[in-house]
Write a protein that holds these residues in place. Structure first.
Motif, short mmCIF file in Angstrom:
data_model
loop_
_atom_site.label_atom_id
_atom_site.label_comp_id
_atom_site.label_asym_id
_atom_site.label_seq_id
_atom_site.Cartn_x
_atom_site.Cartn_y
_atom_site.Cartn_z
N GLU A 393 0.86 -1.19 0.00
CA GLU A 393 0.00 0.00 0.00
C GLU A 393 0.89 1.23 0.00
O GLU A 393 1.47 1.61 1.01
CB GLU A 393 -0.89 0.02 1.24
CG GLU A 393 -1.77 1.27 1.36
CD GLU A 393 -2.66 1.47 0.15
OE1 GLU A 393 -2.26 2.24 -0.75
OE2 GLU A 393 -3.73 0.84 0.12
N ASN A 395 -0.07 4.32 -1.21
CA ASN A 395 -0.79 5.59 -1.04
C ASN A 395 -0.69 6.00 0.42
O ASN A 395 -1.12 5.25 1.32
CB ASN A 395 -2.25 5.44 -1.45
CG ASN A 395 -3.02 6.75 -1.28
OD1 ASN A 395 -3.47 7.07 -0.18
ND2 ASN A 395 -3.17 7.51 -2.37
N SER A 397 -2.11 8.29 2.33
CA SER A 397 -3.36 8.47 3.08
C SER A 397 -3.97 7.13 3.45
O SER A 397 -4.39 6.92 4.60
CB SER A 397 -4.35 9.30 2.26
OG SER A 397 -5.58 9.41 2.93
N SER A 398 -4.02 6.22 2.51
CA SER A 398 -4.62 4.90 2.76
C SER A 398 -3.83 4.13 3.82
O SER A 398 -4.41 3.47 4.69
CB SER A 398 -4.69 4.09 1.46
OG SER A 398 -5.51 4.73 0.50
N LYS A 414 -6.30 13.81 5.08
CA LYS A 414 -6.44 13.06 3.83
C LYS A 414 -6.23 13.92 2.58
O LYS A 414 -5.53 13.53 1.64
CB LYS A 414 -7.83 12.40 3.78
CG LYS A 414 -8.05 11.53 2.54
CD LYS A 414 -9.40 10.83 2.57
CE LYS A 414 -9.58 9.97 1.33
NZ LYS A 414 -10.89 9.25 1.34
N ASP A 418 -3.00 12.54 0.11
CA ASP A 418 -3.56 11.54 -0.80
C ASP A 418 -2.70 11.43 -2.06
O ASP A 418 -3.07 11.86 -3.14
CB ASP A 418 -5.00 11.91 -1.17
CG ASP A 418 -5.70 10.79 -1.93
OD1 ASP A 418 -5.17 9.66 -1.96
OD2 ASP A 418 -6.78 11.06 -2.51
N PHE A 419 -1.52 10.84 -1.90
CA PHE A 419 -0.61 10.65 -3.03
C PHE A 419 0.20 9.38 -2.81
O PHE A 419 0.28 8.85 -1.70
CB PHE A 419 0.31 11.86 -3.21
CG PHE A 419 1.18 12.17 -2.02
CD1 PHE A 419 2.42 11.55 -1.84
CD2 PHE A 419 0.78 13.12 -1.08
CE1 PHE A 419 3.23 11.85 -0.76
CE2 PHE A 419 1.58 13.43 0.01
CZ PHE A 419 2.81 12.80 0.18
N THR A 420 0.80 8.92 -3.88
CA THR A 420 1.61 7.70 -3.84
C THR A 420 3.08 8.06 -3.64
O THR A 420 3.61 8.95 -4.29
CB THR A 420 1.47 6.90 -5.15
OG1 THR A 420 0.08 6.55 -5.32
CG2 THR A 420 2.30 5.63 -5.13
#
Length: 499
Positions: A393, A395, A397-398, A414, A418-420
């Protein structure tokens, strides 16, 4: 309030009264703080209150090594004197706590008795001239000789050089082939004993923290086997447990210091009249004070977390992410708070005796010792990135939504995170990511403190400040640059030649 809490509250108030007496009545802190060492009578009166008893177990006559009390004592000291608080931090976190947890019965009885009855002090020797942050490369060796160990090497930048009665010395075992083992051994050295004297080869002219002597120490001592610490698993784990617990206690030293910066900033700006109105009425001034106030709230949350989580009964060897986040961020906050107060006080803030300019100099090394902040931010980034890769995972935020150190605030951040992430970023980006993570970890602590009833308006303001800081750090992290140092820069770079 429980009887135990009341007893500590009374003890702490009595200690604070002593500090006010010695710093402002018996002597003048603004004068002696610029000189080397604490005046003998000042130190005598402070130590007569047995402040280090908070780091000694009850069965040996101490107050029980309750993390809340250890932090509270450092907090009280740092409001008046950051060097005094650091002196307590060195003694408690880097000597008394590890001796109490890993020392033999003989060592504990002797050490704790002298701390309580003779006001002795102790420090830690890890750093070497050629191996600063690379502790695992240390060359100080130990060899068993019958029932003793011969410990030999050179250490430097130890706080309390030439002043401590005891030293916790790190070394590596010398093998039969003459090589040094990878693991680390810890020895309690009593400089009052024959064959255990530490030779100070040089005293350093340290900038700031004047009351604490630093220097270069020659170690060539014979220490009985009973004074070797006994790790549960390995010496490396003992060292990480020790260092992480120390980092969990940095907020104690930061707490009183930041509160002092905040109190002085508010007082000055309320009484300083500019163009017919108090300085505090200016929007930019309020913005700057709010930054110190946010630092106060964040540091309070860190203290609350440490008091509940980082007791000596726990092994903190695996808690690097949180420990590093606390140490790095709170020391950044200490420095920025002192910088803001100095700016707000104008010319008066630049006097050598000013608490703000003194604060800039005294808090600056906190961002360097026990791991420089850039290194710690890099470690935070690398450790979290490994967890993300393992979980598949990437990302941010995730991932943080399910991470125990950030799960309470991930939704609030968030939109910003919210970016990779790229697991193979250059180091400067790792530092940025480490800073981002440390701020979100800290926000999680702030929210946890809010759940216990901490003042809501301070919580709200602090979260907003943290969001703004994360936003700026994310922008830096995502900004693409290939800037590199130009080492041979002198050719065609003289402005006088082009005018």
């Amino acid at each position: 309030m429980s009887t135990e809490q009341l007893q500590f509250s009374e003890y702490l108030n009595s200690f604070k009264d002593t500090l006010k007496s010695v710093f402002y009545q018996r002597d003048n802190i603004e004068q002696f703080i610029q000189k080397r060492g604490f005046p003998a009578l000042v130190l005598r009166d402070i130590m007569a209150k047995n402040p280090l008893s908070v780091g000694i177990p009850e069965e040996y006559g101490g107050r029980g090594v309750k993390m809340k009390e250890c932090l509270g004592m450092m907090d009280a000291a740092s409001y008046e004197s950051l060097p005094l608080s650091l002196t307590f931090g060195i003694n408690i976190a880097l000597f008394l706590e590890p001796v109490g947890k890993y020392g033999s019965e003989e060592a504990k009885k002797s050490v704790f008795n002298r701390f309580l009855t003779q006001q002795n002090m102790g420090g830690l020797m890890i750093t070497e001239p050629d191996f600063g942050s690379d502790a695992l490369g240390m060359q100080t060796s130990c060899e068993r000789q019958g029932s003793n160990y011969h410990v030999k090497g050179t250490k430097h930048w130890q706080g309390l050089t030439g002043l401590a009665d005891y030293w916790l010395i790190t070394s590596r075992n010398k093998t039969a082939k003459g090589d040094l083992a990878r693991d680390i051994d810890f020895f309690v050295c009593d400089v009052q004993q024959p064959n255990q004297q530490i030779i100070v080869e040089e005293y350093y002219n340290n900038l700031g923290l004047y009351p604490i002597p630093y220097g270069k120490n020659k170690v060539d001592v014979i220490i009985p086997e009973q004074y070797k610490l006994q790790p549960v698993s390995s010496g490396l784990n003992l060292m990480m447990d020790l260092l992480h617990r120390s980092r969990y206690q940095f907020p104690g030293m930061g707490m009183g210091f930041i509160r002092r910066m905040l109190d002085d900033a508010i007082e000055h700006c309320k009484t300083r009249i500019v163009s017919g109105k108090p300085l505090i009425k200016l929007d930019q001034v309020q913005h700057q004070i709010n930054k110190i106030q946010s630092a106060f709230t964040v540091c309070s949350a860190m203290c609350s977390r440490s008091a509940e989580y980082a007791g000596v009964e726990k092994n903190l060897g695996a808690d690097a992410i949180e420990a590093n986040s606390m140490k790095a961020y709170v020391t950044d906050l200490m420095q920025s708070s002192a910088q803001i107060l100095t700016q707000l006080k104008g010319a008066n803030g630049y006097k050598a005796e000013s608490v703000s300019s003194r604060g800039i100099i005294d808090s600056r090394p906190f961002r360097i010792f026990e791991g420089s902040n850039d290194m710690l931010y890099t470690q935070i980034s690398e450790m979290v990135t490994k967890l993300m890769v393992r979980k598949k995972e990437l990302n941010l935020s995730s991932f943080l939504k399910g991470f125990n150190l950030t799960e309470k605030v991930s939704e609030q951040f968030k939109g910003l995170i919210d970016f990779t992430i790229d697991p193979k970023v250059v180091q400067r980006k790792s530092v940025d990511l480490g800073k981002i993570l440390s701020r979100i970890v800290s926000a999680n602590m702030v929210v946890s403190m809010a759940e216990k009833g901490f003042r809501n308006d301070l919580i709200t303001n602090s979260i907003e400040n943290l969001k703004q800081e994360v936003s700026m750090l994310v922008s830096s992290y995502q900004f693409q640059t290939n800037i590199a140092t130009i080492e041979d820069y002198k050719e065609s770079s003289t402005w006088l030649d082009i005018v």
